[in-house]
Design an enzyme around this catalytic site. Sequence first.
Site, PDB file in Angstrom:
ATOM      1  N   LYS A 111     -25.392  51.706 -85.608  1.00 24.30           N
ATOM      2  CA  LYS A 111     -26.240  52.627 -86.367  1.00 24.30           C
ATOM      3  C   LYS A 111     -26.401  52.068 -87.784  1.00 24.30           C
ATOM      4  CE  LYS A 111     -24.208  55.912 -88.378  1.00 24.30           C
ATOM      5  NZ  LYS A 111     -24.452  55.511 -89.798  1.00 24.30           N
ATOM      6  N   ASP A 128     -21.604  61.568 -87.361  1.00 22.14           N
ATOM      7  CA  ASP A 128     -22.615  60.669 -86.798  1.00 22.14           C
ATOM      8  C   ASP A 128     -22.790  60.819 -85.285  1.00 22.14           C
ATOM      9  OD1 ASP A 128     -23.334  59.500 -89.197  1.00 22.14           O
ATOM     10  OD2 ASP A 128     -21.889  57.863 -89.027  1.00 22.14           O
TER      11      ASP A 128
END
Length: 273
Positions: free
Chosen positions: A10, A126
């Site tokens: 990410k 996240d």
Amino acid sequence: MAAKAFAPAKINLTLHVTGRRADGYHLLDSLVIFADVGDRVRVESARDWSLDVTGPFAAGLSGGDNLVLRAARMTAGPPARITLDKRLPVAAGIGGGSSDAAATFRALAALDGREVPPGTERLGADVPVCLDPRPRRMAGIGEALSDVPPLPRLHLCLVNPGRPVSTPAIFAALERRGNAAMAAIPAAPDAAALAGWLHHQRNDLEDAARAVEPAVGAVLARIAATRGCLLARMSGSGATCFGLYGAEVEARAAADAIAARHPEWWVTAAASA
């Protein structure tokens, strides 16, 4: 029976810190993308839960209380043997643990159809955005996700100096927590146009990370000096930084040049997935 899932890195192209809640959690506003490099999760039916960690960064993880096992045990399905092929640096600001947990949910769903349980944000801020890895705007403490205009394919050089940084330490070093949110995200026709907009946005944790770990500044300077670099910025709370390029050949040339000069660093070319 067995199933596999990919856990992509990410990348926070931006990360604005816009406030702090009474419970201590920071409010964020971030444009997130995912790269075509990452870890891999494999699950197979078993009598008891177990986790084997392999790969170049296996030594940085404990198999006993890993996010992968915690995620797996949140599901309502039967036990499984899990293998995590750890190819991303640990504590690196690219969502490795959260992406691994999300991939575990996807692999177990593919194995026997079990659903992703509610409350995945308890594993980490996240995790929700990693469950469906595509470009998103992530706000609040990570739970407020929204779609973004189509983004061009992005070519990246990812660099980590091999020094894990503590996210709590980075937030503790912040001098200002009530910063402006991102501007409206444009529908950029190419990487250069997007980079032009990104130059007016920020990663509000970058200065704090430089102070806590000076290697972050060295990495950013090395990336910025490569040919064709449109933007050099830190991802998340660091220490991984990225360079943004208009073409794959430029990103690969940058990665090769940096790796040759700093063989002790983790360096790879990547593209947005």
